[in-house]
Design an enzyme around this catalytic site. Structure first.
Site, PDB file in Angstrom:
ATOM      1  N   LYS A 177     -12.755 -14.432   5.889  1.00 28.08           N
ATOM      2  CA  LYS A 177     -10.975 -14.487   5.904  1.00 28.08           C
ATOM      3  C   LYS A 177     -10.114 -13.137   7.035  1.00 28.08           C
ATOM      4  CE  LYS A 177      -7.166 -13.686   3.098  1.00 28.08           C
ATOM      5  NZ  LYS A 177      -5.949 -13.717   5.087  1.00 28.08           N
ATOM      6  N   GLY A 229      -7.587  -3.670   1.898  1.00 24.70           N
ATOM      7  CA  GLY A 229      -6.137  -3.943   2.183  1.00 24.70           C
ATOM      8  C   GLY A 229      -5.296  -3.013   1.442  1.00 24.70           C
ATOM      9  N   THR A 231      -3.211  -1.583  -1.975  1.00 25.17           N
ATOM     10  CA  THR A 231      -3.812  -1.334  -3.522  1.00 25.17           C
ATOM     11  C   THR A 231      -3.462  -2.310  -4.597  1.00 25.17           C
ATOM     12  OG1 THR A 231      -4.479   1.557  -2.906  1.00 25.17           O
ATOM     13  CG2 THR A 231      -3.518   1.070  -5.091  1.00 25.17           C
ATOM     14  N   GLU A 251     -11.601  -1.661  -0.448  1.00 24.88           N
ATOM     15  CA  GLU A 251     -11.348   0.004   0.598  1.00 24.88           C
ATOM     16  C   GLU A 251      -9.671  -0.760   0.037  1.00 24.88           C
ATOM     17  OE1 GLU A 251     -10.288   1.451   2.551  1.00 24.88           O
ATOM     18  OE2 GLU A 251     -10.756   0.260   4.339  1.00 24.88           O
ATOM     19  N   CYS A 285      -5.998   3.473   7.430  1.00 21.83           N
ATOM     20  CA  CYS A 285      -5.526   3.523   5.886  1.00 21.83           C
ATOM     21  C   CYS A 285      -6.110   5.569   5.245  1.00 21.83           C
ATOM     22  CB  CYS A 285      -6.758   3.321   4.813  1.00 21.83           C
ATOM     23  SG  CYS A 285      -8.601   2.453   5.295  1.00 21.83           S
ATOM     24  N   GLU A 385       2.089   4.894   0.910  1.00 21.94           N
ATOM     25  CA  GLU A 385       1.814   4.865   1.961  1.00 21.94           C
ATOM     26  C   GLU A 385       2.891   4.603   2.635  1.00 21.94           C
ATOM     27  OE1 GLU A 385      -2.533   3.598   3.127  1.00 21.94           O
ATOM     28  OE2 GLU A 385      -1.641   1.907   2.158  1.00 21.94           O
TER      29      GLU A 385
END
Length: 483
Positions: A177, A229, A231, A251, A285, A385
């Site tokens: 996806k 994606g 957290t 991840e 990331c 982030e």
């Protein structure tokens, strides 16, 4: 404008079950560049059923490893001639500067395919051990089953290959996806998969949003979810998988630190941090967006970073000289601008950049490359982030304090150290708590090395032999002594 009115399910192009579509919008021009059929949960059911049949009844999991390796090498050979076209596709759909698209987005996935094939050839798929009671123990590596792979928009092909190819080499079938922002590169890959003559049902590709993703995660026909994606989203995925005792690899996000030691050359450090912190326009990331510098040379390092950030060519991603392109969507532009405003309100010093558009740009979802100095570790811009071209400089007194600051977030994905003394740098690298680290380089995500994080940055590893082993179960078979 491109129109894609079919879905790729079980290795075939088929009509969608619904009539809804979604638009792909250029981040640089804000114009619609493609219209794509939107899958429904019914289409997910079809894709999982095809994957289930391919795994439970098809030949792929039962082939000799050498035949699966040969198929991946065929795919890599088909991929190679189209790299230029693919770079343009990715640049147009998510705004990556074309120079970075050619290398980071396109060339590295080809290297990964060939590297994974070589790793699979040398992996110990069966091992005999002497049992404690005198019997023989055979330990087999077997595929986990049907994999649901969920990939974000920021490095779409890179992350797709990092999940799809190890899963296939392990003997799994895959429902992929991609993000709705980046369906075009995924469908480009789908055409290659048909030409590589993989078995029926083995791979489906369903670009879609959150609802379809959540349905795939909870689907009882899926044995493992591999997710990249945020957290926040990763926590929801983990909870859903835990409720069903489903295997999961995550991840997730990062807020990594570049630790500058007092013997580092300012110009070389700034050049390295450009890659480490601002690659992909800061939408990575692994981006090392916290730059930790010694108080003894603070002004010198800030000046070097300011010159680098202020001098970055920003604009049209199709221009080979562009270093920073637009962000993927208006919501991302708004988010990053919001953090710049937060940094100023918190008392950080805005050295260069800001919330206005870059010079010469009158449309597109751009944010000027921005540098903050005098940042405290507790500030939101040092803890959260941002996912955009924003760097924060934090001072430290000694190495012990630098390591404490580097570790003082919920994340632990990446990092780097910059020094004239490699052994000293290795000492810092060993002490910072993260899954990956670079000495005098941005962490390179080498296909031979395991990649992943600790703490809130994820669970499990991708790349390297560990990337294949993540899609394998270990079965032990004991054989009675003397029989």
């Amino acid at each position: 404008m491109q129109v894609q009115d079919r879905l790729f399910i079980g290795g075939e192009w088929v009509a969608p079950s619904g009539t809804d579509t979604f638009d792909v919008v250029s981040p640089a021009t804000e114009e619609v560049i493609a219209r794509v059929a939107e899958p429904t949960t019914v289409d997910v059911d079809k894709a999982v059923a095809a994957a289930r049949a391919a795994f439970d009844e098809g030949p792929w999991p039962r082939l000799p490893v050498a035949e699966r390796v040969a198929a991946v090498r065929r795919l890599a050979a088909l991929y190679k001639p189209g790299r230029g076209e693919l770079a343009k596709i990715i640049s147009s759909e998510m705004g990556a500067p074309i120079s970075f698209a050619k290398l980071g987005h396109v060339a590295i996935p080809m290297f990964m395919m060939n590297a994974f094939a070589g790793i699979a050839e040398n992996l110990e798929w069966e091992e005999r051990r002497p049992g404690f009671y005198g019997q023989d123990i055979l330990v087999r590596k077997e595929p986990v089953g049907v994999v649901g792979a969920i990939v974000p928009w920021n490095m779409p092909m890179h992350l797709t290959i990092g999940k799809l190819i190890p899963a296939l080499l392990a003997g799994c079938s895959v429902v992929l996806k991609p993000s709705p922002e980046t369906p075009l590169d995924a469908y480009w890959l789908a055409d290659l998969l048909t030409r590589a003559e993989l078995p029926a049902g083995l791979v489906s590709i369903l670009p879609a949003g959150r609802e379809v993703g959540e349905y795939l995660v909870s689907h009882p026909g899926v044995d493992k979810i591999s997710f990249t994606g945020s957290t926040a989203a990763g926590r929801k995925v983990a909870a859903a998988c835990g409720a069903n005792l489903k295997r999961v690899g995550l991840e997730l996000g990062g807020k990594s630190a570049a630790v500058v030691l007092d013997d580092a050359d300012p110009a070389a450090m700034a050049k390295g941090v450009q890659v480490a912190g601002l690659m992909n326009s800061g939408q990575a990331c692994v981006a090392q967006t916290r730059v930790l510098v010694p108080r003894s040379r603070y002004a010198e390092y800030v000046d070097a970073l300011a010159a680098m950030v202020a001098g970055l060519p920003t604009g049209d991603p199709s221009d080979p000289s562009t270093e920073v392109g637009p962000l993927v969507a208006q919501r991302q532009q708004d988010r990053v601008r919001g953090y710049i405003e937060i940094g100023q309100k918190e008392g950080a010093r805005l050295v260069t950049g800001g919330t206005d558009l870059p010079a010469g740009v009158d449309r597109g979802w751009y944010v000027r490359p921005t540098l903050f100095a005098d940042v405290e570790p507790s500030m939101r811009i040092a803890q959260e982030e941002i996912f955009g071209p924003v760097l924060s400089v934090l001072p430290y007194t000694d190495e012990a304090e630098a390591i404490r600051i580097a570790d003082a977030t919920e994340y632990g994905l990446s990092g780097s150290v910059w020094t004239a003394d490699v052994e000293r740098g290795l000492g810092v690298a060993r002490r910072v708590r993260s899954g990956t680290f670079g000495v005098n380089e941005a962490y390179s995500m080498d296909p031979a090395a395991p990649f992943g994080g600790v703490k809130a940055s994820g669970i499990g590893r991708e790349l390297g032999k560990e990337g294949i082993e993540g899609f394998l179960d270990s079965k032990s078979i004991s054989v009675a002594a003397g029989r």
